[in-house]
Design a protein around this motif. Structure first.
Motif, mmCIF file in Angstrom:
data_model
loop_
_atom_site.group_PDB
_atom_site.id
_atom_site.type_symbol
_atom_site.label_atom_id
_atom_site.label_comp_id
_atom_site.label_asym_id
_atom_site.label_seq_id
_atom_site.Cartn_x
_atom_site.Cartn_y
_atom_site.Cartn_z
ATOM 1 N N MET A 235 0.822 -1.212 0.000
ATOM 2 C CA MET A 235 0.000 0.000 0.000
ATOM 3 C C MET A 235 0.856 1.261 0.000
ATOM 4 S SD MET A 235 -3.299 -0.843 2.437
ATOM 5 C CE MET A 235 -2.307 -1.281 3.879
ATOM 6 N N LEU A 236 1.940 1.248 0.775
ATOM 7 C CA LEU A 236 2.825 2.410 0.797
ATOM 8 C C LEU A 236 3.462 2.635 -0.570
ATOM 9 C CD1 LEU A 236 4.644 2.010 4.252
ATOM 10 C CD2 LEU A 236 2.850 3.623 3.656
ATOM 11 N N TYR A 237 3.894 1.567 -1.211
ATOM 12 C CA TYR A 237 4.540 1.705 -2.519
ATOM 13 C C TYR A 237 3.561 2.284 -3.544
ATOM 14 C CZ TYR A 237 7.095 0.477 -6.757
ATOM 15 O OH TYR A 237 7.740 0.527 -7.972
ATOM 16 N N ILE A 238 2.329 1.778 -3.549
ATOM 17 C CA ILE A 238 1.321 2.299 -4.480
ATOM 18 C C ILE A 238 1.035 3.772 -4.177
ATOM 19 C CG2 ILE A 238 -1.092 2.104 -5.190
ATOM 20 C CD1 ILE A 238 -0.844 -0.921 -4.659
ATOM 21 N N GLY A 239 0.904 4.095 -2.886
ATOM 22 C CA GLY A 239 0.633 5.484 -2.510
ATOM 23 C C GLY A 239 1.765 6.419 -2.874
ATOM 24 N N TYR A 240 3.016 5.979 -2.629
ATOM 25 C CA TYR A 240 4.165 6.820 -2.975
ATOM 26 C C TYR A 240 4.287 7.015 -4.489
ATOM 27 C CZ TYR A 240 5.709 6.207 1.873
ATOM 28 O OH TYR A 240 5.797 6.211 3.238
ATOM 29 N N LEU A 241 3.934 5.980 -5.258
ATOM 30 C CA LEU A 241 3.958 6.134 -6.712
ATOM 31 C C LEU A 241 2.898 7.135 -7.174
ATOM 32 C CD1 LEU A 241 4.454 2.470 -8.027
ATOM 33 C CD2 LEU A 241 6.126 4.334 -8.031
ATOM 34 N N ILE A 242 1.740 7.099 -6.537
ATOM 35 C CA ILE A 242 0.661 8.006 -6.928
ATOM 36 C C ILE A 242 1.054 9.462 -6.695
ATOM 37 C CG2 ILE A 242 -1.692 8.743 -6.346
ATOM 38 C CD1 ILE A 242 -2.347 5.800 -5.820
ATOM 39 N N ILE A 243 1.697 9.738 -5.549
ATOM 40 C CA ILE A 243 2.090 11.126 -5.259
ATOM 41 C C ILE A 243 3.449 11.468 -5.861
ATOM 42 C CG2 ILE A 243 0.745 11.105 -3.120
ATOM 43 C CD1 ILE A 243 3.360 10.858 -1.570
ATOM 44 N N ASP A 244 4.084 10.477 -6.525
ATOM 45 C CA ASP A 244 5.378 10.685 -7.196
ATOM 46 C C ASP A 244 6.476 11.079 -6.191
ATOM 47 O OD1 ASP A 244 7.041 10.620 -9.389
ATOM 48 O OD2 ASP A 244 6.731 12.731 -9.881
ATOM 49 N N LEU A 245 6.555 10.333 -5.104
ATOM 50 C CA LEU A 245 7.584 10.579 -4.084
ATOM 51 C C LEU A 245 8.890 9.924 -4.519
ATOM 52 C CD1 LEU A 245 8.218 11.673 -1.188
ATOM 53 C CD2 LEU A 245 7.611 9.384 -0.346
ATOM 54 N N ASP A 246 9.993 10.638 -4.350
ATOM 55 C CA ASP A 246 11.305 10.071 -4.672
ATOM 56 C C ASP A 246 11.613 8.880 -3.766
ATOM 57 O OD1 ASP A 246 11.658 11.967 -6.608
ATOM 58 O OD2 ASP A 246 12.858 13.313 -5.338
ATOM 59 N N TYR A 247 12.418 7.931 -4.289
ATOM 60 C CA TYR A 247 12.864 6.750 -3.537
ATOM 61 C C TYR A 247 11.656 5.953 -3.006
ATOM 62 C CZ TYR A 247 16.416 10.408 -3.264
ATOM 63 O OH TYR A 247 17.248 11.460 -3.550
ATOM 64 N N SER A 248 10.601 5.854 -3.813
ATOM 65 C CA SER A 248 9.347 5.250 -3.350
ATOM 66 C C SER A 248 9.520 3.787 -2.946
ATOM 67 C CB SER A 248 8.279 5.366 -4.444
ATOM 68 O OG SER A 248 8.755 4.810 -5.661
ATOM 69 N N LEU A 249 10.253 3.003 -3.744
ATOM 70 C CA LEU A 249 10.416 1.583 -3.428
ATOM 71 C C LEU A 249 11.228 1.396 -2.148
ATOM 72 C CD1 LEU A 249 10.004 -1.361 -4.171
ATOM 73 C CD2 LEU A 249 12.039 -1.233 -5.618
ATOM 74 N N PHE A 279 12.000 17.773 1.499
ATOM 75 C CA PHE A 279 13.094 18.327 0.700
ATOM 76 C C PHE A 279 12.823 18.212 -0.800
ATOM 77 C CE2 PHE A 279 15.434 17.726 4.693
ATOM 78 C CZ PHE A 279 16.036 18.968 4.794
ATOM 79 N N GLN A 280 11.981 17.273 -1.193
ATOM 80 C CA GLN A 280 11.583 17.204 -2.597
ATOM 81 C C GLN A 280 10.672 18.388 -2.936
ATOM 82 O OE1 GLN A 280 9.740 13.502 -3.716
ATOM 83 N NE2 GLN A 280 8.976 14.307 -5.664
ATOM 84 N N GLU A 281 9.684 18.604 -2.082
ATOM 85 C CA GLU A 281 8.743 19.713 -2.209
ATOM 86 C C GLU A 281 7.967 19.779 -0.896
ATOM 87 O OE1 GLU A 281 5.162 21.195 -5.190
ATOM 88 O OE2 GLU A 281 6.338 19.401 -5.641
ATOM 89 N N PRO A 282 7.916 20.918 -0.231
ATOM 90 C CA PRO A 282 7.300 20.972 1.104
ATOM 91 C C PRO A 282 5.923 20.338 1.186
ATOM 92 C CG PRO A 282 8.415 23.029 0.636
ATOM 93 C CD PRO A 282 8.511 22.208 -0.614
ATOM 94 N N ILE A 283 5.072 20.564 0.165
ATOM 95 C CA ILE A 283 3.730 19.990 0.207
ATOM 96 C C ILE A 283 3.763 18.468 0.110
ATOM 97 C CG2 ILE A 283 3.381 20.084 -2.278
ATOM 98 C CD1 ILE A 283 0.774 20.774 0.485
ATOM 99 N N MET A 284 4.878 17.919 -0.449
ATOM 100 C CA MET A 284 5.003 16.472 -0.594
ATOM 101 C C MET A 284 5.091 15.784 0.773
ATOM 102 S SD MET A 284 4.999 14.211 -3.024
ATOM 103 C CE MET A 284 5.556 15.074 -4.490
ATOM 104 N N ALA A 285 5.624 16.479 1.778
ATOM 105 C CA ALA A 285 5.683 15.910 3.127
ATOM 106 C C ALA A 285 4.280 15.643 3.651
ATOM 107 C CB ALA A 285 6.439 16.854 4.058
ATOM 108 N N LEU A 286 3.368 16.573 3.366
ATOM 109 C CA LEU A 286 1.975 16.383 3.785
ATOM 110 C C LEU A 286 1.348 15.193 3.075
ATOM 111 C CD1 LEU A 286 -0.546 17.303 5.304
ATOM 112 C CD2 LEU A 286 -1.017 18.875 3.393
ATOM 113 N N TRP A 287 1.600 15.074 1.758
ATOM 114 C CA TRP A 287 1.053 13.943 1.008
ATOM 115 C C TRP A 287 1.627 12.615 1.499
ATOM 116 C CZ3 TRP A 287 -3.254 14.589 -1.250
ATOM 117 C CH2 TRP A 287 -3.568 15.775 -1.915
ATOM 118 N N ALA A 288 2.927 12.603 1.816
ATOM 119 C CA ALA A 288 3.545 11.367 2.338
ATOM 120 C C ALA A 288 2.908 10.977 3.672
ATOM 121 C CB ALA A 288 5.052 11.569 2.506
ATOM 122 N N ALA A 289 2.650 11.958 4.531
ATOM 123 C CA ALA A 289 2.003 11.673 5.814
ATOM 124 C C ALA A 289 0.587 11.143 5.603
ATOM 125 C CB ALA A 289 1.981 12.938 6.679
ATOM 126 N N ILE A 290 -0.120 11.707 4.621
ATOM 127 C CA ILE A 290 -1.485 11.236 4.340
ATOM 128 C C ILE A 290 -1.470 9.791 3.852
ATOM 129 C CG2 ILE A 290 -3.459 11.550 2.796
ATOM 130 C CD1 ILE A 290 -2.960 14.561 2.947
#
Length: 368
Positions: A235-249, A279-290
């Motif tokens: 689930m985390l991998y799918i979610g990180y791919l959706i938000i395009d987070l670096d180093y998702s795997l 550090f990728q993008e400040p708003i990305m931290a919020l998406w990663a937490a979600i």
């Protein structure tokens, strides 16, 4: 007269319980005086702990496959070889497809650390310039860290060298796991009947019940935790791919591994994802937490109740207390093994308490 008084005293339950505790603590004290006798045994157990524990964990994950094949009229030794082939296939897939991606992401992460540090220093300087009053304690702490940075670096370097030495010893023990696992899968079912032969029928029945309960407890925890952790990692991998987070795997695999630590694991796995996202993008931290919150909510409300249920019957407050104590005493390994160890000890105590109650008179069956 004296014998009658002594007999009356021993009839009182409180006196019997008190004497039992005195004998237990006396035995512990005598064992502490003769601990030099048990030191070689402790060293031997420590040396074989890694392959036994590692093989035991894999045994509980793979044993259902061997049992299922045996029900399908496949000989147990053939089922054991099939399991080993499946494990080798899984390792091959990981080496060829997963490991290169993780290595590439890790290399990119290491290369980006200086940039992340520069950004962090820039943010701190901006915050410092826009603050009229900085708490003296905070400023002193920052200054102390900067002044002792070299000392901290030397300490970290020496710690890394020590960890490398431990890794080599761990790797050597790790190669013994397949040998232990093979005989556990092939002959593990023979252990209880072998021990039962030297016991009386009544004690053999009690021993079989105890081992069955312990086996059920360990199987429920290890198999359930494995399935739950794999689901959370996916689930985390799918979610990180959706938000395009670096180093998702890499971050998803880290979350999978941390999920083996009850209660604290999800929080520990969220920290690097949030930092990388910031550090990728400040708003990305919020998406990663979600993403982390959604995955944990699905796990706690849907997956865990159906996979693990209430097999261990351990109160959440007990889990928190055990984890805090184990982390302080045994570190990371304590966090991993304290819950199954506690569940096994609880199962053993409950079994002997039930056996004790069966022997008590019907009018006085309680301990206190």
């Amino acid at each position: 007269m004296t014998e009658k008084v002594v007999a009356l005293l021993f009839e009182k339950k409180s006196i019997r319980i008190l004497l039992t505790f005195i004998l237990i603590f006396t035995l512990i004290y005598l064992l502490s005086l003769t601990k030099f006798i048990f030191e070689p045994v402790g060293a031997y157990l420590t040396a074989i702990a890694v392959p036994i524990i590692g093989a035991g964990i894999i045994f509980y994950i793979t044993n259902p496959i061997v049992n299922w094949l045996e029900k399908k009229k496949v000989p147990r030794i053939a089922g054991t070889f099939i399991v080993f082939l499946l494990i080798m296939l899984l390792i091959t897939i990981i080496i060829n497809f997963v490991a290169p991606v993780v290595q590439r992401q890790f290399s990119n992460f290491v290369d980006s650390i200086p940039k992340m540090v520069d950004n962090a220093e820039r943010l701190f300087e901006m915050w410092q310039e826009n603050q009229n009053i900085i708490p003296p304690q905070f400023e002193n702490t920052i200054q102390n860290v900067m002044d002792n940075f070299n000392q901290y670096a030397e300490t970290i370097t020496s710690s890394i060298i020590g960890v490398i030495g431990q890794i080599f010893s761990f790797v050597f023990a790790f190669f013994l796991i397949p040998f232990f696992l093979f005989f556990m899968l092939k002959d593990g079912y023979k252990f209880v009947p072998f021990i039962s032969k030297v016991l009386s029928p009544k004690k053999a029945k009690s021993f079989k019940t105890l081992t069955t309960n312990i086996n059920h407890t360990l199987a429920s925890f290890i198999q359930g935790q494995f399935i739950v952790s794999v689901c959370v990692g996916a689930m985390l991998y799918i979610g990180y791919l959706i938000i395009d987070l670096d180093y998702s795997l890499s971050l998803a695999l880290f979350g999978l591994l941390m999920n083996f630590i009850p209660f604290l694991g999800p929080f520990l796995s969220a920290i690097p994802a949030i930092i990388v996202g910031f550090f990728q993008e400040p708003i990305m931290a919020l998406w990663a937490a979600i993403v982390m919150i959604v995955a944990q909510q699905i796990e706690s409300n849907l997956i865990s109740p159906n996979v693990m249920g209430r097999a261990l019957s351990i109160h959440p407050l007990t889990v928190i207390t055990l984890i805090l104590a184990a982390g302080g005493i045994a570190g990371f390994l304590g966090l991993l093994f304290i819950i199954p160890a506690y569940a096994v000890v609880k199962t053993i105590i409950a079994h002997f308490y039930r056996e004790w109650k069966k022997k008590q008179p019907e009018e006085d069956p309680d301990l206190f």
